[in-house]
Design a protein around this motif. Structure first.
Motif, PDB file in Angstrom:
ATOM      1  N   LEU A 175       1.985  -5.996 -11.682  1.00 60.53           N
ATOM      2  CA  LEU A 175       2.031  -5.928 -10.511  1.00 60.53           C
ATOM      3  C   LEU A 175       2.271  -6.365  -9.356  1.00 60.53           C
ATOM      4  N   PHE A 184      -8.197   0.384  -4.530  1.00 64.59           N
ATOM      5  CA  PHE A 184      -7.030  -1.033  -5.180  1.00 64.59           C
ATOM      6  C   PHE A 184      -5.956  -0.057  -4.275  1.00 64.59           C
ATOM      7  N   PHE A 214       4.982  -3.708  -8.610  1.00 60.25           N
ATOM      8  CA  PHE A 214       4.397  -2.183  -7.525  1.00 60.25           C
ATOM      9  C   PHE A 214       3.701  -2.959  -6.700  1.00 60.25           C
ATOM     10  N   TRP A 215       2.989  -3.750  -6.760  1.00 58.58           N
ATOM     11  CA  TRP A 215       2.385  -4.267  -5.036  1.00 58.58           C
ATOM     12  C   TRP A 215       3.080  -5.318  -3.884  1.00 58.58           C
ATOM     13  N   THR A 246      -3.502   0.052  -1.673  1.00 61.51           N
ATOM     14  CA  THR A 246      -1.767  -1.301  -1.439  1.00 61.51           C
ATOM     15  C   THR A 246      -1.022   0.168  -1.617  1.00 61.51           C
ATOM     16  N   TYR A 292      -0.095  -8.466  -3.165  1.00 60.06           N
ATOM     17  CA  TYR A 292      -1.539  -7.834  -3.338  1.00 60.06           C
ATOM     18  C   TYR A 292      -1.754  -7.446  -4.402  1.00 60.06           C
ATOM     19  N   GLY A 293      -0.335  -7.398  -5.854  1.00 60.40           N
ATOM     20  CA  GLY A 293      -1.370  -6.960  -7.067  1.00 60.40           C
ATOM     21  C   GLY A 293      -1.409  -8.152  -7.784  1.00 60.40           C
ATOM     22  N   ALA A 341       2.503  -0.738   0.362  1.00 61.41           N
ATOM     23  CA  ALA A 341       3.079  -1.482   0.281  1.00 61.41           C
ATOM     24  C   ALA A 341       4.377  -0.922  -0.076  1.00 61.41           C
ATOM     25  N   GLU A 342       5.511  -1.018   1.357  1.00 59.75           N
ATOM     26  CA  GLU A 342       6.819  -0.577   0.607  1.00 59.75           C
ATOM     27  C   GLU A 342       7.734  -1.777  -0.255  1.00 59.75           C
ATOM     28  N   PRO A 343       8.622  -1.122  -0.776  1.00 58.49           N
ATOM     29  CA  PRO A 343       9.472  -2.046  -1.224  1.00 58.49           C
ATOM     30  C   PRO A 343      10.516  -1.949  -0.113  1.00 58.49           C
ATOM     31  N   GLN A 344      11.185  -3.307  -0.353  1.00 57.98           N
ATOM     32  CA  GLN A 344      11.976  -4.440   1.042  1.00 57.98           C
ATOM     33  C   GLN A 344      12.601  -5.027  -0.009  1.00 57.98           C
ATOM     34  N   ILE A 345      13.345  -4.668  -1.010  1.00 57.67           N
ATOM     35  CA  ILE A 345      14.469  -5.451  -1.902  1.00 57.67           C
ATOM     36  C   ILE A 345      15.556  -5.873  -1.394  1.00 57.67           C
ATOM     37  N   PHE A 348       9.100  -7.617  -1.737  1.00 54.12           N
ATOM     38  CA  PHE A 348       8.470  -6.690  -0.899  1.00 54.12           C
ATOM     39  C   PHE A 348       7.746  -7.605   0.769  1.00 54.12           C
TER      40      PHE A 348
END
Lengths: 375, 504
Positions: B426, A14, B429-430, A18, B433-434, A21-25, B318
């Motif tokens: 979750l 997991f 952070f993900w 994952t 998916y989370g 996963a790149e934050p794109q705020i 995301f």
């Protein structure tokens, strides 16, 4: 113990899977909603992006970013140098191709965009008469957000069955399918205040070879697709004096049809000397006619239906003849050939040799549902 | 071998001497001494001599009804002489009484609200039950209120509660079994089922579980639930607690088992499926269209409550692609002032709401109302004005909180609230998916649970299509002629369905 180990494996998988996963705020990125491409000098591509940039104190919500680069991806990098927020194309809705660029590089650009997983395959493609940059820089107090305006314009017209649908996915599908050629609607800026749907560009493979008018695009959809609630206006010279128009100067008949239901059937009738039958069944509501024919009489009604069918047949034939002259199969006759003939091993090249000589018989069967005219 | 034998003989001798100790003394003084010694010389022990009879009464004045003592016992026997205790028994007008020569029994009875009648010289004593009824009267169901249907709720007295059930189900097959739990409290626990409907194997399992409990004391049924659940480590309760006698009776008729604890106003029912926590008694009382609507609403509310904030966090952090274009501008505008990342923002707001709720629950009712005002002002407007949070999140959090209140069962409502937090983390952070990971985790966990051996996610897993008629939807009563498969009833039919469909 084993349970714990399995759990550890799952958790590890997991975290690894994952980890990308790149934050794109949302408020830290600039959203490109519309992008236009034009041919630049010496093989450069000029990109014009409409960036949705939310600043609570700013007057407008959009900013136009213009850059040049040799590749589509390169445009993104160089555009980033000009903005305070990272530009991302995940909200892209409309892709505009300048006229010059649309001739040669349509495929290159749509292919590159389709490969980006963030970009929706349902983004609309459009050709711009003139430069896309010019259209995106349109200034009008009633169009505060040109990106949203274009998207709404295309979406509304596509849903109302006026504009043939050309999303990224559809265009690429039509291109890659042997026995079919893509088409893309054409938009034009008028008087620096309006955008109008003016025609449809037709392709042979990835080359823009011609255009059909908005009226003709009605017949394109008529053969290609089904109408559920279309509408059209038909102006023609009637052979019967009964149907002659009163108001028109040349006494042409003007009729307006509404709630059009149609379905079409294309059949290959001769495999050797390529011959197709196109049968279109169409029923609609008549909402306007400029002659004083009494449609409650069944003989008149029959005459009227026959005349309209004939006129439509003529127009479909014209459309097909034009496409054949340009060797562009936007209707997809090749696909019909491909699934009618076993082991045809049709390729795009082979089909483009056969297609111009195919004979197409058109039969339109028009039925009037209601006249809607007070007696 | 040898040692064993000696040991065992020792034991036997010991038991013999113990037996000898256990015989009640015939002499009054010795009886008094023994009685007081065994009960730690408690201050509330009373020893009354009935004049002129040689009879002495021993009792706890805190446990018995003094009026009854005078009227039914002292009045009947005073100024008479008796030769044997059988004579005395004939004179008394007490319903529950017996005689014994065992001291242990005497002590137990005295604790249980009996009065001990000792006749000088007799080798047995009488114990007669005249326990006082301290407790509150029956009142409305407050925690599980409903508009249509009975309003009464259980109270703390087991006998009252049992009488309520008996009143609803006047069936000779209604079986009430008495089990004592707790070495010190010896709390009365009743195992109730309808013989002939309830699955006998389940009854045996449940009886076994209760009997095997080795605890010093049992105060409330909510503790008992944790002891007899299939998996007490799970966050989800597998047996339901309710305060509504009508609910309990309708469950008994479905073939479920009920456990009641003396001193607890809540009854335990099992087996219970996950879905049943989202059904209310009122669903049965309103017509089926409305009931179906309400049930679907509650299931929707469950997902809304658990996932809505998480989806907000995930899509803002995301997946900006999924936000509808029309929402983009208001969303980014309200987010532009907020200094925290979405996950912090969401956690702070959820924390606020939880604080508010917990405070309101702990405060006395009179002060509780002001909590609403504080919450409305602080969370509603001030937080946004201060740039603490975006107003769209407020709507989402408030919706989520509201949705969690629609869960008819209080303990499940709590869980819905708690589940939100890990999912938000979750999501933060993900992303999706989370959320998906969390969803799968919960789903798999639920799949593995059982309630008294029956699958927790029935009737969906394992699929029992016949039971879908009364799950997240409710079909008319004429369609649900059979008892649910979940309880494995010994008598499957509630009524004959072919007859029920005929209408006069």
């Amino acid at each position: 113990m084993i349970k714990k180990r399995i759990l550890a494996v799952y958790l590890l998988a997991f975290f690894n899977l994952t980890g990308c996963a790149e934050p794109q705020i949302l408020e830290e990125i600039g959203l490109i909603t519309t992008i236009g491409y034009d041919e630049g000098e010496k093989g450069l591509i000029k990109g014009t992006a409409v960036e949705l940039k939310i600043e609570p104190d700013a007057k407008t919500d959009i900013k136009i970013v213009e850059t040049q680069a040799y590749s589509v991806r390169g445009l993104n990098t160089s555009a980033n140098k000009k903005t305070s927020k990272r530009l991302l194309a995940g909200q892209l809705r409309v892709i505009l191709l300048g006229e010059e660029l649309a001739h040669q590089r349509m495929l290159h650009i749509s292919d590159t965009l389709a490969k980006d997983p963030a970009i929706s395959d349902l983004s609309y493609l459009s050709i711009v008469e003139g430069e896309a940059r010019d259209l995106l820089n349109l200034q009008d107090p009633h169009i505060p957000n040109i990106g949203l305006h274009l998207f709404r314009l295309i979406e509304q017209n596509t849903k109302d069955e006026i504009m043939p649908s050309a999303t990224l996915q559809e265009v690429l599908h039509r291109y890659y399918s042997a026995g079919r050629d893509p088409f893309i609607p054409i938009l034009k800026k008028i008087d620096n205040s309006e955008v109008k749907f003016t025609g449809v560009g037709i392709y042979k493979d990835d080359r823009l070879v011609g255009r059909i008018s908005t009226d003709q695009s009605f017949y394109l959809k008529l053969i290609n697709d089904k109408y559920k609630a279309g509408s059209t206006e038909l102006i023609f010279m009637s052979e019967s004096p009964k149907l002659r128009g009163l108001s028109h100067s040349e006494r042409k008949t003007v009729i307006s049809l509404d709630t059009i239901h149609s379905n079409s059937d294309i059949k290959l009738v001769n495999k050797k000397n390529l011959e197709f039958d196109i049968k279109v069944k169409l029923n609609a509501r008549l909402i306007d006619i400029n002659s004083d024919i009494d449609l409650t009489k069944s003989s008149n009604l029959k005459l009227f239906e026959k005349e309209v069918s004939k006129e439509m047949e003529k127009r479909v034939e014209n459309l097909i003849a034009y496409c054949q002259s340009k060797n562009s199969d936007i209707i997809g006759l090749g696909e019909v050939y491909r699934f009618s003939v076993r082991n045809s091993k049709l390729t795009k090249k082979k089909w483009h040799e056969m297609y111009p000589n195919a004979k197409v018989n058109v039969k339109v069967d028009f039925t009037m549902m209601r006249s809607g005219i007070n007696d | 071998m040898f040692f064993k034998k000696t040991l065992s003989t020792n034991k036997q001798e010991k038991e013999k001497s113990k037996d000898a100790d256990n015989i009640i003394p015939t002499n009054r003084e010795r009886m008094s001494l023994e009685f007081r010694r065994r009960l730690q010389n408690s201050a509330d022990i009373v020893e009354t001599e009935v004049p002129g009879t040689g009879i002495t009464l021993f009792y706890f004045h805190t446990l018995i009804d003094m009026n009854l003592l005078h009227k039914d016992i002292i009045e009947q026997i005073k100024n008479q002489s008796f030769h044997s205790i059988e004579n005395i028994m004939g004179q008394l007008s007490v319903g529950i009484m017996d005689k014994t020569n065992q001291m242990d029994k005497v002590i137990q009875s005295a604790i249980g609200g009996h009065v001990i009648i000792h006749l000088e010289g007799a080798d047995k004593v009488i114990y007669a039950r005249i326990a006082s009824n301290t407790g509150r009267a029956l009142s409305n169901a407050i925690n599980e209120s409903q508009v249509i249907g009975p309003q009464i709720a259980f109270n703390e007295s087991l006998s009252t509660n049992l009488s309520l059930i008996r009143k609803y189900i006047a069936d000779p097959n209604l079986s009430i079994e008495d089990i004592r739990v707790g070495k010190r409290t010896t709390t009365a626990v009743s195992l109730i089922h309808i013989h002939g409907i309830a699955n006998q194997q389940m009854v045996d399992i449940l009886r076994d579980r209760i009997k095997k409990i080795n605890m010093d004391g049992l105060i409330d049924s909510s503790v008992l639930v944790q002891l007899i659940e299939d998996n007490s480590l799970s966050i989800f309760p597998q047996m339901v607690l309710t305060e509504r006698p009508d609910r309990i009776c309708s469950w008994l008729l479905m073939g479920k088992l009920v456990v009641m604890v003396d001193g607890s106003p809540q009854a335990i029912a099992c087996p219970q499926s996950f879905l049943e926590y989202f059904q209310s008694m009122e669903d049965k009382n309103v017509n089926w269209q409305v009931a179906t609507f309400l049930r679907l609403l509650r299931i929707f509310a469950l997902f809304l409550s658990v996932y809505f904030t998480a989806i907000y966090v995930a899509s803002l952090t995301f997946h900006y692609e999924v936000i509808p274009q029309t929402l983009l501008i208001p969303l980014s505008e309200s987010r532009a002032r907020v200094p925290f990342p979405p996950i912090m923002e969401a956690l702070i707001m959820e924390f606020f709401i939880e604080l508010l709720r917990e405070a309101a629950a702990r405060l006395p009712t009179k002060v509780g109302q002001s909590m609403g005002i504080v919450g409305g002002i602080v969370i509603g407007t001030a937080a946004v004005d201060a740039g603490f949070t975006s107003n769209i999140l407020i709507i989402i959090v408030a919706l989520g909180a509201l949705a969690s209140f629609t869960t008819p069962n209080y303990s499940m409502g709590n869980i819905v609230r708690v589940l939100r937090f890990p999912i938000i983390v979750l999501a933060g952070f993900w992303g999706f998916y989370g959320i998906m990971f969390g969803f799968c985790f919960i789903l798999i966990h639920l799949l593995r649970q059982s309630s008294l051996g029956t699958p927790f996610l029935t009737p969906f897993y394992p699929p029992r299509l016949a039971d879908w008629k009364n799950s997240i939807i409710r079909l008319p009563l004429t369609f649900t002629a059979k008892r649910p498969n979940q309880t494995r009833p010994e008598d499957v039919d509630k009524y004959n369905p072919s007859v029920a469909k005929e209408k006069e």
